[in-house]
Write an enzyme that holds these catalytic residues in place. Sequence first.
Site, PDB file in Angstrom:
ATOM      1  N   GLU A  31       0.828  -1.207   0.000  1.00  0.00           N
ATOM      2  CA  GLU A  31       0.000   0.000   0.000  1.00  0.00           C
ATOM      3  C   GLU A  31       0.861   1.254   0.000  1.00  0.00           C
ATOM      4  O   GLU A  31       2.092   1.195   0.150  1.00  0.00           O
ATOM      5  CB  GLU A  31      -0.958  -0.045   1.200  1.00  0.00           C
ATOM      6  CG  GLU A  31      -1.914  -1.223   1.080  1.00  0.00           C
ATOM      7  CD  GLU A  31      -3.000  -1.253   2.143  1.00  0.00           C
ATOM      8  OE1 GLU A  31      -2.922  -0.496   3.130  1.00  0.00           O
ATOM      9  OE2 GLU A  31      -3.942  -2.057   1.970  1.00  0.00           O
TER      10      GLU A  31
ATOM     11  N   GLU B  15      -1.744 -10.117  -5.960  1.00  0.00           N
ATOM     12  CA  GLU B  15      -1.738 -10.960  -7.168  1.00  0.00           C
ATOM     13  C   GLU B  15      -0.923 -10.313  -8.275  1.00  0.00           C
ATOM     14  O   GLU B  15      -0.166 -10.982  -8.983  1.00  0.00           O
ATOM     15  CB  GLU B  15      -3.171 -11.190  -7.662  1.00  0.00           C
ATOM     16  CG  GLU B  15      -4.051 -11.955  -6.679  1.00  0.00           C
ATOM     17  CD  GLU B  15      -4.806 -11.058  -5.701  1.00  0.00           C
ATOM     18  OE1 GLU B  15      -4.279  -9.986  -5.318  1.00  0.00           O
ATOM     19  OE2 GLU B  15      -5.920 -11.439  -5.319  1.00  0.00           O
TER      20      GLU B  15
ATOM     21  N   CYS C 129      -9.397  -9.326  -7.339  1.00  0.00           N
ATOM     22  CA  CYS C 129     -10.192  -8.190  -7.831  1.00  0.00           C
ATOM     23  C   CYS C 129     -10.189  -8.175  -9.357  1.00  0.00           C
ATOM     24  O   CYS C 129      -9.404  -8.876 -10.016  1.00  0.00           O
ATOM     25  CB  CYS C 129      -9.668  -6.877  -7.265  1.00  0.00           C
ATOM     26  SG  CYS C 129      -8.202  -6.239  -8.110  1.00  0.00           S
TER      27      CYS C 129
ATOM     28  N   CYS D 243      -6.834  -7.440 -11.070  1.00  0.00           N
ATOM     29  CA  CYS D 243      -5.903  -8.578 -10.999  1.00  0.00           C
ATOM     30  C   CYS D 243      -6.330  -9.687 -11.958  1.00  0.00           C
ATOM     31  O   CYS D 243      -5.485 -10.324 -12.592  1.00  0.00           O
ATOM     32  CB  CYS D 243      -5.799  -9.101  -9.573  1.00  0.00           C
ATOM     33  SG  CYS D 243      -4.872  -7.971  -8.506  1.00  0.00           S
TER      34      CYS D 243
HETATM   35  N1  THU Z   1      -6.125  -6.489  -2.321  1.00  0.00           N
HETATM   36  C1  THU Z   1      -5.314  -7.445  -2.865  1.00  0.00           C
HETATM   37  O1  THU Z   1      -4.111  -7.486  -2.594  1.00  0.00           O
HETATM   38  N2  THU Z   1      -5.878  -8.323  -3.734  1.00  0.00           N
HETATM   39  C2  THU Z   1      -7.188  -8.344  -4.080  1.00  0.00           C
HETATM   40  O2  THU Z   1      -7.571  -9.094  -4.967  1.00  0.00           O
HETATM   41  C3  THU Z   1      -8.132  -7.478  -3.386  1.00  0.00           C
HETATM   42  C4  THU Z   1      -7.530  -6.372  -2.611  1.00  0.00           C
HETATM   43  C5  THU Z   1      -5.529  -5.521  -1.403  1.00  0.00           C
HETATM   44  C6  THU Z   1      -5.448  -4.132  -1.956  1.00  0.00           C
HETATM   45  C7  THU Z   1      -5.418  -3.305  -0.699  1.00  0.00           C
HETATM   46  O3  THU Z   1      -4.075  -3.221  -0.241  1.00  0.00           O
HETATM   47  C8  THU Z   1      -6.223  -4.117   0.299  1.00  0.00           C
HETATM   48  O4  THU Z   1      -6.286  -5.445  -0.223  1.00  0.00           O
HETATM   49  C9  THU Z   1      -7.626  -3.608   0.535  1.00  0.00           C
HETATM   50  O5  THU Z   1      -8.305  -3.436  -0.663  1.00  0.00           O
END
Ligand code: THU
Length: 161
Positions: free
Chosen positions: A65, A76, A113, A116
């Site tokens: 982040e 991912e 998501c 990804c």
């Molecule tokens: N996040 C992922 O790493 N992968 C996903 O498929 C969904 C969301 C992360 C992004 C962010 O750092 C946190 O989860 C909250 O959205």
Amino acid sequence: MMIEKHINTTIQVFDSISELPDDIQSLMQNAVEARDRAYAPYSKFKVGAALVLENGSIVKGSNQENASYPSGLCAERTAIYAAGANYPNQKIKAIAITATSEKHDVLEPIAPCGACRQAIAEYEQKQDQPIHIYFTGTSGKVIHVKALLDILPLAFDNKFL
Ligand code: THU
């Protein structure tokens, strides 16, 4: 004339990680290790991904982040871009994904998501071989799909360009 088409997809649902084949359990364990290295001070939602390549190498990624929120990246994509950068000619066989939160229990499988899925779809097309996806929460059920396109019907890809 309008026609209605149905798009079918198949998912496999396992009750827990212990029901997975041994090699996938071990891949999921790598995803847990990756998850522990997530940098998620804002969402407190930590995601880990581990991919296995055809030569047996494992590539891990976690969400990273940023104080400027959109500059962060999901686990991912961190993992798949690391694989693309470091092993450009190795096909990706499978990806395992797991998530945990410091705020609440994550007992449902956490699907990748949309962004990804799009990124993984690119590599599936590039290698002309499906990529198995396994995803879970912190514990509980695990969902398996045999190809990324099973969870991204009507994907946009380079044949439109
Ligand atoms: N996040 C992922 O790493 N992968 C996903 O498929 C969904 C969301 C992360 C992004 C962010 O750092 C946190 O989860 C909250 O959205």
